[in-house]
Design an enzyme around this catalytic site. Structure first.
Site, PDB file in Angstrom:
ATOM      1  N   ASP A  33     -28.326  47.617  14.963  1.00 46.45           N
ATOM      2  CA  ASP A  33     -27.768  48.920  14.598  1.00 46.45           C
ATOM      3  C   ASP A  33     -26.857  48.639  13.411  1.00 46.45           C
ATOM      4  OD1 ASP A  33     -26.097  51.116  14.275  1.00 46.45           O
ATOM      5  OD2 ASP A  33     -25.693  51.374  16.425  1.00 46.45           O
ATOM      6  N   TYR A  56     -15.678  45.821  22.514  1.00 47.39           N
ATOM      7  CA  TYR A  56     -16.752  46.793  22.334  1.00 47.39           C
ATOM      8  C   TYR A  56     -17.317  46.772  20.912  1.00 47.39           C
ATOM      9  CZ  TYR A  56     -19.660  50.776  21.979  1.00 47.39           C
ATOM     10  OH  TYR A  56     -20.763  51.566  21.757  1.00 47.39           O
ATOM     11  N   LYS A 111     -23.571  48.976  22.810  1.00 47.92           N
ATOM     12  CA  LYS A 111     -24.510  48.411  23.780  1.00 47.92           C
ATOM     13  C   LYS A 111     -25.663  47.809  23.000  1.00 47.92           C
ATOM     14  CE  LYS A 111     -23.977  49.423  28.436  1.00 47.92           C
ATOM     15  NZ  LYS A 111     -22.890  48.521  28.748  1.00 47.92           N
TER      16      LYS A 111
HETATM   17  P1  13P Z   1     -25.092  52.702  20.142  1.00 45.29           P
HETATM   18  O1  13P Z   1     -24.979  51.483  21.045  1.00 45.29           O
HETATM   19  O2  13P Z   1     -26.498  53.175  20.069  1.00 45.29           O
HETATM   20  O3  13P Z   1     -24.481  52.425  18.812  1.00 45.29           O
HETATM   21  O4  13P Z   1     -24.289  53.872  20.851  1.00 45.29           O
HETATM   22  C1  13P Z   1     -22.925  53.689  21.045  1.00 45.29           C
HETATM   23  C2  13P Z   1     -22.221  54.883  21.586  1.00 45.29           C
HETATM   24  O5  13P Z   1     -21.017  54.815  21.737  1.00 45.29           O
HETATM   25  C3  13P Z   1     -22.972  56.101  21.949  1.00 45.29           C
HETATM   26  O6  13P Z   1     -22.121  57.109  22.449  1.00 45.29           O
HETATM   27 MG    MG Z   2     -26.072  49.840  20.799  1.00 43.61          MG
HETATM   28 MG    MG Z   3     -28.117  52.169  19.308  1.00 41.20          MG
HETATM   29 MG    MG Z   4     -24.519  52.988  16.942  1.00 42.75          MG
HETATM   30 MG    MG Z   5     -24.168  46.566  31.585  1.00 43.52          MG
END
Ligand code: 13P
Ligand code: MG
Ligand code: MG
Ligand code: MG
Ligand code: MG
Ligand code: 13P
Length: 381
Positions: free
Chosen positions: A11, A228, A231
């Site tokens: 990303d 953080y 994800k």
């Molecule tokens: P991504 O992991 O796709 O960047 O999404 C993060 C997020 O905080 C979505 O609310």
């Molecule tokens: Mg992500």
């Molecule tokens: Mg993503």
């Molecule tokens: Mg993102």
């Molecule tokens: Mg997990």
């Protein structure tokens, strides 16, 4: 000739918010792939987009973990990030955790799934790509594809699959892995991979001859970075047909959506919705989590495809069911089990709140004092 299929994703900026990738960024990434094919570094290259994540699907003869191929992906994501920064896209360069490339992108942020094999007379492969979830999202699907005969008939009726498959499971907390052979060790496997916050299936091999069948990206960005950073939206490669599950057996688990970790702020449970490429744009509450399936036939390493495999009305019911599951979970708002348990959340204010309330917790058994003064404090705040 041995072919390596490498899928490397990141990303590098969201358009708008975390909902999609900008076409100019995708173009910049594609350009690097095209140049590499022209130079002969890669046999072929395709670029997939799921939500705000971009994946390079590359074929070559450099083997897995090749500094040349990983360097190329790094370069592509760097160039894409430059464009993302210029457009001030959201979280530009989000998954590129280091400024300098040192030979291998693992641990630097991008997700990686790679396999090397002798191309069969016909070599169908499927690349799954999900957004707003984590690598363990594949656990249930991989179990059904390779170990559940109620989903994969081939386990019973194809002699080459009858001896079952071996799963390599990664403990994302310790970095150690274990191999479990099914059907004999099926219940041990399920005991681990049902624990999705900790264990993720990394690879699957065919027992009869040790052929590689599936490889998933298992990087967890939050653990790599210790804070953080988003994800680790995962990819998965699966080989199909003649001794592997049929294309339809591989897709079948997705016809019955299940709940995965991710969604809003990487801190909620939500249904994994199978969608066409066009609908891989998670917007409702930044979701629900999406998965696309890109089918390719390999021909001397050339990627014939992709076919957009979830672009099929037969998956409409799955999408509808996922919508219903999303509505049911959203009713919970900030309450578990929609919101993840605190140790699994990507964002949390809980430690700060607990610190603030430190002196205000009292023992109900001793004295049964009412915390009147503190109540007044809270009002003043
Ligand atoms: P991504 O992991 O796709 O960047 O999404 C993060 C997020 O905080 C979505 O609310
Ligand atoms: Mg992500
Ligand atoms: Mg993503
Ligand atoms: Mg993102
Ligand atoms: Mg997990
Ligand atoms: P066809 O008869 O269409 O080739 O299908 C064979 C098959 O194995 C489908 O899973």
């Amino acid at each position: 000739m041995k072919i390596t299929l490498s899928v490397i994703k990141a990303d590098i900026g969201g358009y708008v918010g975390h909902s999609h990738a900008h076409p100019d960024v995708v173009e910049a990434v594609k350009e690097v792939g095209k140049e590499a094919v022209k130079k002969g570094t890669l046999i072929d290259c395709d670029v997939l987009v799921c939500g705000d994540d971009i994946a390079l699907v590359m074929t070559h003869t450099h083997g897995v973990d090749s500094p040349v191929v990983h360097g190329l992906a790094w370069e592509a994501f760097q160039r894409g990030t430059q464009v993302a920064k210029k457009l001030k896209l959201y979280g530009a360069g989000q998954d590129l955790l280091s400024d300098a490339f040192s030979g291998n992108v693992k641990g630097m942020g991008p997700g990686v799934a790679e396999m090397e094999f002798e191309e069969r007379p016909s070599e169908p492969v499927i690349v799954f790509f999900a957004d707003k979830t984590a690598p363990s999202a594949w656990n249930l699907a991989l179990y059904e594809m390779f170990a559940d005969p109620m989903v994969c008939s081939g386990l019973v009726i194809d002699p080459k699959m009858h001896e079952g498959f071996t799963f390599e499971v990664l403990d994302t907390f310790t970095g150690k892995a274990v191999k479990l052979s099914t059907p004999s060790e099926l219940y041990d496997l399920l005991a681990l991979i049902g624990t999705v916050e900790r264990y993720a299936v990394r690879s699957v091999w065919r027992n009869s001859d040790g052929e590689i069948a599936a490889v998933a990206s298992t990087q967890r960005l939050s653990l790599i970075a210790g804070r953080y950073v988003g994800k680790d939206d995962p990819v998965l490669i699966v080989r199909a047909q003649s001794g592997f599950p049929a294309v339809g057996e591989i897709l079948e688990p997705f016809a019955r959506p299940w709940i995965v970790e991710g969604w809003m702020r990487g801190s909620h449970n939500g249904p994994l919705m199978p969608v066409s490429f066009r609908h891989a744009t998670p917007s409702r509450f930044d979701g629900p989590p999406r998965v696309i399936a890109a089918g390719y036939q390999l021909s001397e390493g050339k990627l014939i495809g992709p076919r957009d495999l979830f672009d099929d009305p037969a998956f409409d019911n799955a999408r509808q069911t996922a919508q219903m599951m999303a509505d049911i979970l959203r009713r919970q708002g900030i309450f578990e089990p929609h919101r993840l348990p605190s140790e699994e959340m990507e964002y949390t204010t809980l430690p700060k709140i607990l610190k603030k309330l430190e002196g205000r917790f009292y023992n109900l058994e001793e004295g049964k004092k009412e915390p009147v003064e503190h109540q007044q404090h809270a009002d003043v705040d």
